[in-house]
Design a protein around this motif. Structure first.
Motif, PDB file in Angstrom:
ATOM      1  N   GLY A   1       0.796  -1.222   0.000  1.00 46.77           N
ATOM      2  CA  GLY A   1       0.000   0.000   0.000  1.00 46.77           C
ATOM      3  C   GLY A   1       0.829   1.272   0.000  1.00 46.77           C
ATOM      4  N   PRO A   2       0.155   2.399   0.148  1.00 44.25           N
ATOM      5  CA  PRO A   2       0.796   3.708   0.036  1.00 44.25           C
ATOM      6  C   PRO A   2       1.948   3.962   1.004  1.00 44.25           C
ATOM      7  CG  PRO A   2      -1.579   3.943  -0.104  1.00 44.25           C
ATOM      8  CD  PRO A   2      -1.301   2.511   0.264  1.00 44.25           C
TER       9      PRO A   2
ATOM     10  N   TYR B   1      -2.337   2.715  -6.400  1.00 40.35           N
ATOM     11  CA  TYR B   1      -2.693   3.431  -5.177  1.00 40.35           C
ATOM     12  C   TYR B   1      -3.870   4.369  -5.452  1.00 40.35           C
ATOM     13  CZ  TYR B   1       1.850   1.933  -3.302  1.00 40.35           C
ATOM     14  OH  TYR B   1       2.918   1.194  -2.868  1.00 40.35           O
TER      15      TYR B   1
ATOM     16  N   GLU C   1       5.214   4.164  -0.696  1.00 42.08           N
ATOM     17  CA  GLU C   1       5.455   5.198  -1.709  1.00 42.08           C
ATOM     18  C   GLU C   1       6.820   5.880  -1.604  1.00 42.08           C
ATOM     19  OE1 GLU C   1       3.899   9.627  -2.740  1.00 42.08           O
ATOM     20  OE2 GLU C   1       2.314   8.178  -2.311  1.00 42.08           O
TER      21      GLU C   1
ATOM     22  N   VAL D   1      -1.278   9.289  -5.161  1.00 42.80           N
ATOM     23  CA  VAL D   1       0.151   9.368  -4.869  1.00 42.80           C
ATOM     24  C   VAL D   1       0.387  10.695  -4.170  1.00 42.80           C
ATOM     25  CG1 VAL D   1       2.475   9.423  -5.845  1.00 42.80           C
ATOM     26  CG2 VAL D   1       0.742   7.909  -6.825  1.00 42.80           C
TER      27      VAL D   1
END
Length: 197
Positions: free
Chosen positions: A147-148, A176, A151, A179
């Protein structure tokens, strides 16, 4: 009684009380003893130094799956199982699993689930070197599952990634909901490789 007892008593009588500089604790023949120690700790709800050491030795001698089965048993104290899992599941284990000639994907998933965002780096390394398309697909799915939270690491690697890895990183980011720092990906809009653009 008997010859065995005589032999053991002779060894005890000869022992000077000073341990030899030999790694008896790491002897793979002691796996059964380590297993008993681990199960006893789980039964008592204790993640003592001895229990953790037993789990580490089992995992180190190729019995990681046995350790995971033991901590997954119903009725275990969740805090104890988390402590034991943290002692045997790390990025080195994940790297080793990903470089296996036939990865155990159920075990890889378990390690990734435990490591969370810490699994992003090893997964990207594995993705960068994997030749098998099915393996790449699995690693992409695992990166998406993180998941994020992954990032920052994905965007950091995107800056210097070769085109094939950059394309995969962008694919993961595309899954996602949003972003948080899209500006860091924008330079790739001018990438010479059309598959990245």
């Amino acid at each position: 009684d008997g010859a065995f007892a005589t032999e053991v008593m002779g060894l005890i009588e000869q022992w000077d009380g000073i341990a030899d500089d030999i790694g008896y604790r790491d002897d793979p023949r002691l796996a059964a003893e380590h297993s008993r120690t681990l199960h006893l700790g789980l039964e008592l709800g204790v993640a003592s130094e001895a229990v953790i050491a037993a789990a580490e030795r089992l995992a180190g001698h190729g019995h990681l799956f046995e350790v995971l089965q033991a901590i997954d048993a119903p009725g275990n104290d969740p805090e104890v199982t988390r402590t034991i899992a943290a002692s045997v599941l790390d990025t080195e284990v994940l790297e080793k699993l990903l470089h296996d000639s036939t990865p155990d994907w159920s075990l890889v998933e378990r390690v990734v689930h435990h490591l969370g965002v810490d699994a992003v780096g090893p997964l990207l390394d594995g993705l960068d070197s994997a030749q098998d398309r099915t393996w790449r697909r699995r690693m992409l799915d695992l990166l998406v599952s993180i998941g994020p939270r992954g990032e920052p690491e994905l965007l950091s690697r995107l800056e210097t990634a070769e085109w094939h890895l950059a394309r995969n990183i962008l694919t993961v980011l595309g899954h996602y909901p949003e972003v948080a720092s899209p500006a860091k990906a924008m330079p790739r809009l001018r990438d010479p490789e059309p598959r990245v653009r």
